[in-house]
Scaffold this active site. Structure first.
Site, PDB file in Angstrom:
ATOM      1  N   ALA A 200       1.168  -1.134  -0.002  1.00 22.41           N
ATOM      2  CA  ALA A 200      -0.235  -0.103  -0.380  1.00 22.41           C
ATOM      3  C   ALA A 200       0.804   0.810  -0.167  1.00 22.41           C
ATOM      4  O   ALA A 200       2.669   1.006  -0.017  1.00 22.41           O
ATOM      5  CB  ALA A 200      -1.250   0.307   1.234  1.00 22.41           C
TER       6      ALA A 200
ATOM      7  N   GLU B 130      -0.848  -9.358  -0.545  1.00 21.54           N
ATOM      8  CA  GLU B 130      -2.470  -9.342   0.092  1.00 21.54           C
ATOM      9  C   GLU B 130      -2.834  -9.437  -1.087  1.00 21.54           C
ATOM     10  O   GLU B 130      -4.293  -9.933  -0.910  1.00 21.54           O
ATOM     11  CB  GLU B 130      -2.392  -8.525   0.785  1.00 21.54           C
ATOM     12  CG  GLU B 130      -1.812  -8.421   2.110  1.00 21.54           C
ATOM     13  CD  GLU B 130      -2.941  -7.658   2.923  1.00 21.54           C
ATOM     14  OE1 GLU B 130      -1.669  -5.680   2.629  1.00 21.54           O
ATOM     15  OE2 GLU B 130      -3.059  -7.739   3.810  1.00 21.54           O
TER      16      GLU B 130
ATOM     17  N   GLY C 277       0.647  -5.106   1.075  1.00 19.65           N
ATOM     18  CA  GLY C 277      -0.559  -5.248   0.194  1.00 19.65           C
ATOM     19  C   GLY C 277      -0.305  -5.748  -0.895  1.00 19.65           C
ATOM     20  O   GLY C 277      -0.966  -6.208  -1.418  1.00 19.65           O
TER      21      GLY C 277
ATOM     22  N   GLU D 157       4.585  -5.244   6.900  1.00 26.01           N
ATOM     23  CA  GLU D 157       4.061  -3.743   7.977  1.00 26.01           C
ATOM     24  C   GLU D 157       4.420  -3.502   9.155  1.00 26.01           C
ATOM     25  O   GLU D 157       4.955  -2.162   9.604  1.00 26.01           O
ATOM     26  CB  GLU D 157       2.376  -4.206   8.094  1.00 26.01           C
ATOM     27  CG  GLU D 157       2.027  -4.141   6.579  1.00 26.01           C
ATOM     28  CD  GLU D 157       1.754  -4.800   5.863  1.00 26.01           C
ATOM     29  OE1 GLU D 157       2.084  -6.576   5.931  1.00 26.01           O
ATOM     30  OE2 GLU D 157       1.038  -5.375   4.863  1.00 26.01           O
TER      31      GLU D 157
HETATM   32  N1  CAA Z   1       4.860   3.169  -0.744  1.00 25.97           N
HETATM   33  C1  CAA Z   1       4.924   4.217  -1.443  1.00 25.97           C
HETATM   34  N2  CAA Z   1       5.550   4.476  -2.077  1.00 25.97           N
HETATM   35  C2  CAA Z   1       7.238   3.497  -2.186  1.00 25.97           C
HETATM   36  C3  CAA Z   1       6.439   2.081  -1.440  1.00 25.97           C
HETATM   37  C4  CAA Z   1       5.327   2.228  -0.813  1.00 25.97           C
HETATM   38  N3  CAA Z   1       4.975   0.844   0.335  1.00 25.97           N
HETATM   39  N4  CAA Z   1       7.894   1.421  -1.706  1.00 25.97           N
HETATM   40  C5  CAA Z   1       8.410   2.120  -3.051  1.00 25.97           C
HETATM   41  N5  CAA Z   1       7.983   3.016  -2.694  1.00 25.97           N
HETATM   42  C6  CAA Z   1       8.299   4.466  -3.185  1.00 25.97           C
HETATM   43  C7  CAA Z   1       9.809   4.883  -2.431  1.00 25.97           C
HETATM   44  O1  CAA Z   1       9.500   5.648  -1.590  1.00 25.97           O
HETATM   45  C8  CAA Z   1      10.291   5.074  -3.489  1.00 25.97           C
HETATM   46  O2  CAA Z   1      10.127   6.340  -3.910  1.00 25.97           O
HETATM   47  P1  CAA Z   1      11.220   7.600  -4.277  1.00 25.97           P
HETATM   48  O3  CAA Z   1      12.159   7.606  -5.665  1.00 25.97           O
HETATM   49  O4  CAA Z   1      10.240   9.194  -4.690  1.00 25.97           O
HETATM   50  O5  CAA Z   1      12.069   7.930  -2.999  1.00 25.97           O
HETATM   51  C9  CAA Z   1      10.922   4.173  -4.945  1.00 25.97           C
HETATM   52  O6  CAA Z   1       9.673   3.913  -4.838  1.00 25.97           O
HETATM   53  C10 CAA Z   1      11.596   3.071  -4.672  1.00 25.97           C
HETATM   54  O7  CAA Z   1      11.668   2.386  -3.934  1.00 25.97           O
HETATM   55  P2  CAA Z   1      12.871   2.105  -3.221  1.00 25.97           P
HETATM   56  O8  CAA Z   1      13.819   3.636  -3.797  1.00 25.97           O
HETATM   57  O9  CAA Z   1      12.945   2.267  -1.687  1.00 25.97           O
HETATM   58  O10 CAA Z   1      13.758   1.065  -4.168  1.00 25.97           O
HETATM   59  P3  CAA Z   1      14.633   0.191  -3.247  1.00 25.97           P
HETATM   60  O11 CAA Z   1      15.084  -0.714  -4.412  1.00 25.97           O
HETATM   61  O12 CAA Z   1      15.815   0.472  -3.026  1.00 25.97           O
HETATM   62  O13 CAA Z   1      13.551  -0.915  -2.300  1.00 25.97           O
HETATM   63  C11 CAA Z   1      11.900  -1.991  -1.355  1.00 25.97           C
HETATM   64  C12 CAA Z   1      12.980  -1.426  -2.999  1.00 25.97           C
HETATM   65  C13 CAA Z   1      12.651  -2.772  -0.691  1.00 25.97           C
HETATM   66  C14 CAA Z   1      10.920  -2.364  -2.763  1.00 25.97           C
HETATM   67  C15 CAA Z   1      11.563  -0.512  -0.933  1.00 25.97           C
HETATM   68  O14 CAA Z   1      10.787  -0.240  -1.268  1.00 25.97           O
HETATM   69  C16 CAA Z   1      10.416  -1.178  -0.151  1.00 25.97           C
HETATM   70  O15 CAA Z   1      10.456  -1.733   1.543  1.00 25.97           O
HETATM   71  N6  CAA Z   1       9.332  -0.861  -0.118  1.00 25.97           N
HETATM   72  C17 CAA Z   1       8.310  -0.582   0.814  1.00 25.97           C
HETATM   73  C18 CAA Z   1       7.483  -2.030   1.308  1.00 25.97           C
HETATM   74  C19 CAA Z   1       6.254  -2.056   2.713  1.00 25.97           C
HETATM   75  O16 CAA Z   1       6.928  -1.429   3.230  1.00 25.97           O
HETATM   76  N7  CAA Z   1       5.245  -1.974   1.889  1.00 25.97           N
HETATM   77  C20 CAA Z   1       4.718  -2.724   2.484  1.00 25.97           C
HETATM   78  C21 CAA Z   1       3.664  -1.059   2.761  1.00 25.97           C
HETATM   79  S1  CAA Z   1       2.551  -1.196   3.748  1.00 25.97           S
HETATM   80  C22 CAA Z   1       0.699  -2.227   3.569  1.00 25.97           C
HETATM   81  O17 CAA Z   1       1.389  -2.831   2.628  1.00 25.97           O
HETATM   82  C23 CAA Z   1      -0.415  -2.413   4.443  1.00 25.97           C
HETATM   83  C24 CAA Z   1      -1.179  -3.029   4.023  1.00 25.97           C
HETATM   84  O18 CAA Z   1      -1.452  -4.292   4.553  1.00 25.97           O
HETATM   85  C25 CAA Z   1      -2.305  -3.128   2.757  1.00 25.97           C
END
Ligand code: CAA
Length: 258
Positions: A66, A112, A109, A132
């Site tokens: 998400a 999911e 998400g 999360e």
């Molecule tokens: N939401 C918003 N933006 C996201 C995102 C997310 N879940 N995941 C990645 N992005 C964005 C980053 O902020 C980044 O944007 P900017 O260039 O503007 O900074 C862009 O996508 C590229 O991401 P990274 O630079 O972080 O890429 P990476 O290759 O270094 O890392 C990754 C990849 C390990 C997937 C890392 O992006 C990450 O950890 N993302 C978040 C994963 C996460 O925590 N997901 C759970 C979200 S909460 C949820 O999903 C609740 C639910 O139950 C529905």
């Protein structure tokens, strides 16, 4: 077809293909994407020319979760009163099968969403997780429930409580995905699976999906009774006559999907 900004929508014969398309955010699932995705999926579900849906992302990310930036400032009252994420529940109520083709990250998400689908194919690059907990929250689109049903309590607790990722091989071993394929072959193989399903008798396909899903909601005896009644009902379809005639006549069936 309707134009969308966060997804790409195509028809491939009887397959309705939805590609998540927010590459700069690794296909993070914001509200716009959720609403567009659910609208497109429901449109395919209603379309008699479509027999199966296929969902995919990019080579780097199916979906990285998400949208954290969208949720950052969210307060309880807004989350609760708007029933945040509730539109995703509608996907679980679609009647046609959905194939998910996952390459790269399927996190939060994203994982999911993949689990809301019916057949899950993974590229060897796929990485699954429910991270999360690392954000101070818990899954909100069914992750703690569907992951536990798919892979059991021990692994679900491990993944959800530590937020670690699991690679495609571990996901297949654990029973989360049905096949792992080389990344370069994912699209073609997933499309072939979806086309195979879409070529079957539509009433039989819908009954089958309903019957398998019933296994999660009822006792074995009730589930077997439910299956038996649907099995009997297939004999009211034109496709049963055609399918069995084709077998006897040693030719491929030509289903009319009714
Ligand atoms: N939401 C918003 N933006 C996201 C995102 C997310 N879940 N995941 C990645 N992005 C964005 C980053 O902020 C980044 O944007 P900017 O260039 O503007 O900074 C862009 O996508 C590229 O991401 P990274 O630079 O972080 O890429 P990476 O290759 O270094 O890392 C990754 C990849 C390990 C997937 C890392 O992006 C990450 O950890 N993302 C978040 C994963 C996460 O925590 N997901 C759970 C979200 S909460 C949820 O999903 C609740 C639910 O139950 C529905």
């Amino acid at each position: 077809m309707t134009e969308y900004e966060t997804i790409l929508v195509e028809r491939k014969d009887r397959v309705g293909l939805i590609t998540l398309n927010r590459p700069k955010a690794l296909n993070a699932l914001n509200t716009q994407l959720m609403n567009e995705f659910v609208a497109a999926a429901k449109e395919f579900d209603r379309d008699p020319e479509i027999g199966c849906l296929l969902v995919t992302g990019s080579a780097k990310a199916f979906a990285a979760g998400a949208d954290i930036k969208e949720m950052q400032a969210l307060e309880f009252a807004e989350a609760y009163l708007s029933d945040w994420f509730t539109a995703w529940d509608e996907l679980g109520r679609l009647r046609k099968p959905i194939v998910a083709a996952v390459a790269g990250y399927a996190l939060g998400g994203g994982c999911e969403l993949a689990m809301l689908c019916d057949i899950l194919l993974a590229a060897d690059t796929a990485k699954f997780g429910q991270p999360e907990i690392k954000l101070g929250v818990i899954p909100g689109i069914g992750g703690s429930q569907r992951l536990t049903r798919a892979i059991g309590k021990a692994k679900a607790m491990d993944l959800c409580l530590t937020g670690r990722m699991m690679d495609a091989e571990e996901a297949e071993r654990a029973g989360l995905v049905s096949r792992v394929v080389p990344a370069g072959e994912l699209h073609d193989q997933a499309l072939a699976v979806a086309q195979t399903v879409a070529g079957m008798s539509a009433p039989a396909v819908l009954m089958l999906k309903e019957s398998v899903n019933r296994a999660f909601e009822t006792t074995l005896a009730e589930g077997v009774r439910f299956e038996r009644r649907l099995f009997h009902a297939t004999f009211a379809t034109a496709d049963q006559k055609e399918g069995m005639a084709a077998f006897v006549e040693k030719r491929p069936p030509s289903f009319t999907h009714r």
